[in-house]
Design an enzyme around this catalytic site. Sequence first.
Site, PDB file in Angstrom:
ATOM      1  N   GLN A  72     -35.714 -29.811  -8.166  1.00  0.00           N
ATOM      2  CA  GLN A  72     -36.319 -29.322  -9.200  1.00  0.00           C
ATOM      3  C   GLN A  72     -37.782 -29.608  -9.226  1.00  0.00           C
ATOM      4  OE1 GLN A  72     -33.889 -28.231 -12.695  1.00  0.00           O
ATOM      5  NE2 GLN A  72     -32.963 -26.605 -11.770  1.00  0.00           N
ATOM      6  N   SER A  89     -41.414 -22.093  -7.582  1.00  0.00           N
ATOM      7  CA  SER A  89     -41.013 -21.551  -9.161  1.00  0.00           C
ATOM      8  C   SER A  89     -42.421 -21.837  -9.952  1.00  0.00           C
ATOM      9  CB  SER A  89     -40.176 -22.403  -9.734  1.00  0.00           C
ATOM     10  OG  SER A  89     -38.699 -22.100  -9.471  1.00  0.00           O
TER      11      SER A  89
HETATM   12  P1  NAD Z   1     -36.622 -14.214  -6.098  1.00  0.00           P
HETATM   13  O1  NAD Z   1     -38.256 -14.039  -5.932  1.00  0.00           O
HETATM   14  O2  NAD Z   1     -35.860 -14.319  -4.725  1.00  0.00           O
HETATM   15  O3  NAD Z   1     -36.340 -12.720  -6.567  1.00  0.00           O
HETATM   16  C1  NAD Z   1     -36.945 -12.192  -7.597  1.00  0.00           C
HETATM   17  C2  NAD Z   1     -35.685 -11.435  -8.378  1.00  0.00           C
HETATM   18  O4  NAD Z   1     -35.594 -10.036  -7.825  1.00  0.00           O
HETATM   19  C3  NAD Z   1     -34.271 -12.236  -8.570  1.00  0.00           C
HETATM   20  O5  NAD Z   1     -33.944 -12.312  -9.940  1.00  0.00           O
HETATM   21  C4  NAD Z   1     -33.453 -11.137  -7.749  1.00  0.00           C
HETATM   22  O6  NAD Z   1     -32.226 -10.934  -8.305  1.00  0.00           O
HETATM   23  C5  NAD Z   1     -34.074  -9.839  -8.070  1.00  0.00           C
HETATM   24  N1  NAD Z   1     -33.831  -8.719  -7.188  1.00  0.00           N
HETATM   25  C6  NAD Z   1     -33.401  -8.622  -5.906  1.00  0.00           C
HETATM   26  N2  NAD Z   1     -33.232  -7.282  -5.420  1.00  0.00           N
HETATM   27  C7  NAD Z   1     -33.439  -6.471  -6.270  1.00  0.00           C
HETATM   28  C8  NAD Z   1     -33.523  -5.220  -6.652  1.00  0.00           C
HETATM   29  N3  NAD Z   1     -32.893  -4.168  -5.720  1.00  0.00           N
HETATM   30  N4  NAD Z   1     -33.524  -4.699  -7.913  1.00  0.00           N
HETATM   31  C9  NAD Z   1     -33.971  -5.544  -8.831  1.00  0.00           C
HETATM   32  N5  NAD Z   1     -34.027  -6.693  -8.798  1.00  0.00           N
HETATM   33  C10 NAD Z   1     -33.861  -7.344  -7.657  1.00  0.00           C
HETATM   34  O7  NAD Z   1     -36.019 -14.949  -7.058  1.00  0.00           O
HETATM   35  P2  NAD Z   1     -36.570 -16.302  -7.837  1.00  0.00           P
HETATM   36  O8  NAD Z   1     -37.477 -15.831  -8.947  1.00  0.00           O
HETATM   37  O9  NAD Z   1     -37.071 -17.371  -6.869  1.00  0.00           O
HETATM   38  O10 NAD Z   1     -35.216 -17.065  -8.284  1.00  0.00           O
HETATM   39  C11 NAD Z   1     -34.086 -16.417  -8.428  1.00  0.00           C
HETATM   40  C12 NAD Z   1     -33.216 -17.245  -9.206  1.00  0.00           C
HETATM   41  O11 NAD Z   1     -32.798 -18.244  -8.466  1.00  0.00           O
HETATM   42  C13 NAD Z   1     -33.499 -17.968 -10.537  1.00  0.00           C
HETATM   43  O12 NAD Z   1     -33.517 -16.742 -11.690  1.00  0.00           O
HETATM   44  C14 NAD Z   1     -32.801 -19.280 -10.690  1.00  0.00           C
HETATM   45  O13 NAD Z   1     -31.404 -18.538 -11.212  1.00  0.00           O
HETATM   46  C15 NAD Z   1     -32.521 -19.732  -9.350  1.00  0.00           C
HETATM   47  N6  NAD Z   1     -33.353 -20.479  -9.033  1.00  0.00           N
HETATM   48  C16 NAD Z   1     -32.992 -21.700  -8.960  1.00  0.00           C
HETATM   49  C17 NAD Z   1     -33.724 -22.789  -8.738  1.00  0.00           C
HETATM   50  C18 NAD Z   1     -33.330 -24.356  -8.554  1.00  0.00           C
HETATM   51  O14 NAD Z   1     -32.287 -24.557  -8.921  1.00  0.00           O
HETATM   52  N7  NAD Z   1     -34.211 -25.460  -8.387  1.00  0.00           N
HETATM   53  C19 NAD Z   1     -35.228 -22.833  -8.709  1.00  0.00           C
HETATM   54  C20 NAD Z   1     -35.733 -21.643  -8.879  1.00  0.00           C
HETATM   55  C21 NAD Z   1     -34.830 -20.401  -8.876  1.00  0.00           C
END
Ligand code: NAD
Length: 376
Positions: free
Chosen positions: A127, A133
């Site tokens: 992380q 992120s």
């Molecule tokens: P991302 O950039 O891949 O996607 C952004 C958002 O778009 C996501 O929340 C996804 O659910 C949403 N999405 C996809 N298709 C969609 C649709 N058709 N309509 C509406 N929304 C849609 O995602 P991100 O922001 O990089 O991360 C997503 C999740 O991953 C975070 O919320 C978190 O839970 C997890 N995450 C974990 C870590 C870690 O453990 N190190 C780090 C970053 C994120």
Amino acid sequence: MRIAIPRETAPREQRVALVPETAAKLVKAGFQAAVETGAGLLAGHTDDAYRAAGTAVATDFASCVAGAEIVVKVREPSPQEISAIPEGALLLGLLGRGEDAAQLERYRSRRLGVFSLTAVPRISRAQKMDALSSMAACAGYKAVLLAANTSGKFFPLLMTAAGTVAPSRVLVLGAGVAGLQSIATARRLGAVVEAFDVRPAVKEEVQSLGAAFVDMPLGDAGVGAGGYAKELDEQRNQQIRQTIAARLPTTDVVICTASIPGRRAPLLVTAEALATMRPGSVVVDLAAESGGNCALTRAGETVVQAGVTVHGPLDLAATLPAHASQMYSRNEYELIVHLAKGGTLNVDWSDEITRSSCLTYEGRTVSELLSAGKSA
Ligand code: NAD
């Protein structure tokens, strides 16, 4: 080990890979560091600040990287820059996932140990290195400011002697890292905010930020592995597009952040739906790089149709250089000490972070290395 911090040369890039505070920590940990003159200026750091952090200042790229064992970058180096990096050095940056075969070949031919922060696995142990992120948080924040700046309307409710001004209505599509930051920023500006995501788990987070969640009966159909989204069938996509379309005639600003790892971004706002928005409305599409959530989005451009502005910005995080660099610098620091704890190189192929983030090493791609038996 000597770390080089060159000046970024990509167009519009304002960030720097290591800020003086982090350089000082590395120097304290036994590394030597050299920065190219002016590298930190656009992020708010003078050469003197780097000198005070124990960093040497070099006059150009070639003298900055000369003798370096580690070169830290934000963006990809140019072919000329690659040829100046000492053979066998480590190169760290937001360097993609190996999509660019010609660039990989350049890295291989210099035998560079290339570790990409874009490819660091999103596991809890990594992380602190999660630059995606960090940059998504910067972009989500700046997207709302861009929208507010383009819009001809106040975001907050105003009650003045000249009458009452209704608050702007903002719809955020996708509530991952960028989307949640957009929601928080739009709420702080006083807008009425709604958000939608295919992952029902984010509903509570959206509501805790003071936004309404647009509920759709999708169940877990959009929930993929590792907490990410997965592609939906056409019937569900249609249902989503219709639900969003119904909101657009009364929405002033749409912030698009929806994305599915490794896929084209889902199309959520059709041209017909966009045509129902009032003139003066604004769309900021952060998914522009992977195809956009809006039919009219053009990556890196701004399109105006019937008075509705659609921004498709690339690298919005680069427009917040001070804090983007500060956050990125900490992510870089963690990857440096992961690979070279105490100033001694320790590339351990049994480690998932090392394996996943490596693009090339000793003239080979990581898959070639692993099949040659370098794994544990
Ligand atoms: P991302 O950039 O891949 O996607 C952004 C958002 O778009 C996501 O929340 C996804 O659910 C949403 N999405 C996809 N298709 C969609 C649709 N058709 N309509 C509406 N929304 C849609 O995602 P991100 O922001 O990089 O991360 C997503 C999740 O991953 C975070 O919320 C978190 O839970 C997890 N995450 C974990 C870590 C870690 O453990 N190190 C780090 C970053 C994120």
